[in-house]
Design an enzyme around this catalytic site. Structure first.
Site, PDB file in Angstrom:
ATOM      1  N   MET A  93       0.257  -1.106  -0.070  1.00  0.00           N
ATOM      2  CA  MET A  93      -0.013   0.223   0.145  1.00  0.00           C
ATOM      3  C   MET A  93       1.047   1.222   0.104  1.00  0.00           C
ATOM      4  SD  MET A  93      -4.038   0.806   2.543  1.00  0.00           S
ATOM      5  CE  MET A  93      -4.774  -0.515   0.988  1.00  0.00           C
ATOM      6  N   GLU A 114      13.265   5.934   6.785  1.00  0.00           N
ATOM      7  CA  GLU A 114      14.195   4.827   7.317  1.00  0.00           C
ATOM      8  C   GLU A 114      14.514   4.214   6.702  1.00  0.00           C
ATOM      9  OE1 GLU A 114      14.022   1.513  11.122  1.00  0.00           O
ATOM     10  OE2 GLU A 114      12.078   2.727  10.344  1.00  0.00           O
TER      11      GLU A 114
END
Length: 316
Positions: A93, A114
């Site tokens: 998604m 990250e």
């Protein structure tokens, strides 16, 4: 100096703690430019192994997004302003959202994430990323580690637009909160009517670690103009073929609360967006039921009544 490739997230800390440091040199490893944590100096190394220079494993290209993915992606992209700074989590998604951003009219976006994924390459190649409005590391795409296709590793290799750094910098809530219009986009397993979000387990069965999701959710909360989006399909089908709602009255016994109800901001399914920030218990339940699959809404109302969070006095 030895470059740590797309894995600066934790490797420099491992080197600092290790009693013996052995590095294997691989000239096929992409050189990921970054701060001091992206490198190991030869003075910190005990032994060197010349590798066979085999290219590092690359992931296959992501599957095309489903209609549900696309519906959720549109709801999120419509709420992203020009000049925003983006973080994407792992999963289909967030990847679908990234691809939609690449095809959108958005401009002057920044990256502080990250995990660096292929969707960022698509955005960069579409001219969406300049980092011109980043308050820190202006002009740079900041990330802790990369995981994707060969196309992505080739893009990172020696690219001065990209800045590799350790998680104690990238995931630092103060750093994230210092970035205006920070947009955090992540997945979840399920959530309950109080707004507690589980992104790690199916009951007591472990699925994933916490990762940096909560760091970015809190950082987005602190950011001027920041928004965090927890995205999920409204349902899934279990092994027995039963349709199960991801929006539950309460989390299943043993489920891990990745994001507390106090930290959640936007929760998104294909049926809409529920805003949790500053909402009462009644309002949270009502808004979450409204974005649940229609088949489960009456059941959720009935369960909310049993829990005494669906009373008229609550609504007032």
């Amino acid at each position: 100096y030895f470059n740590l490739g797309p894995s600066a997230s934790h490797t420099y800390a491992v080197v600092q703690m290790a009693k013996k440091v052995i590095v294997e040199v691989n000239t096929s490893m992409p050189i990921c430019l970054g701060d001091r944590s992206a490198y190991v100096h030869i003075s910190d190394v005990d032994m060197i192994v010349e590798g066979d220079n085999t290219p590092i494993d690359a992931m296959p290209p992501a599957k095309p997004g489903t209609e549900v993915d696309k519906a959720v992606a549109q709801l999120v992209v419509d709420r992203i302003p020009n000049g925003a700074c983006l973080q994407l989590g792992i999963g289909g998604m967030p990847n679908a959202i990234g691809k939609m951003i690449a095809e959108s009219d958005l401009k002057d976006l920044g990256i502080h994430t990250e995990m660096y994924v292929d969707a960022f390459v698509d955005m960069a190649e579409a001219g969406k990323i300049t980092g011109a409005h980043k308050n820190i590391n202006r002009g740079l795409q900041t990330y802790a580690f990369g995981a994707g296709t060969k196309k992505m590793y080739d893009y990172l290799d020696g690219n001065p637009e990209c800045m590799s750094a350790s998680v104690d910098y990238v995931n630092n809530v103060k750093q994230i909160g210092a970035l205006d219009n920070f947009i955090s986009i992540n997945n979840a397993v399920d959530c309950d009517l109080f707004g507690q979000i589980n992104a790690e387990s199916a009951g007591t069965k472990n699925i994933s670690g916490a990762g940096g999701q909560l760091d970015f959710v809190i950082g987005a909360y602190a950011s001027k103009g920041g928004k965090s989006f927890i995205c999920m399909s409204s349902t899934f089908t279990d092994k027995q073929g039963n349709l199960i709602s991801r929006i539950r009255p309460t989390l299943a016994n043993g489920s891990i609360v990745t994001d507390t109800r106090a930290n959640a901001m936007y929760i998104v399914t294909e049926y809409g967006v529920a805003m949790m920030k500053g909402r009462t218990t009644w309002q949270r339940a009502e808004d979450l039921i409204n974005i649940a699959h229609p088949q489960f809404r009456d059941q959720l109302i009935a369960e909310a009544e049993k829990m005494h969070i669906w009373r008229r006095s609550n609504k007032r």
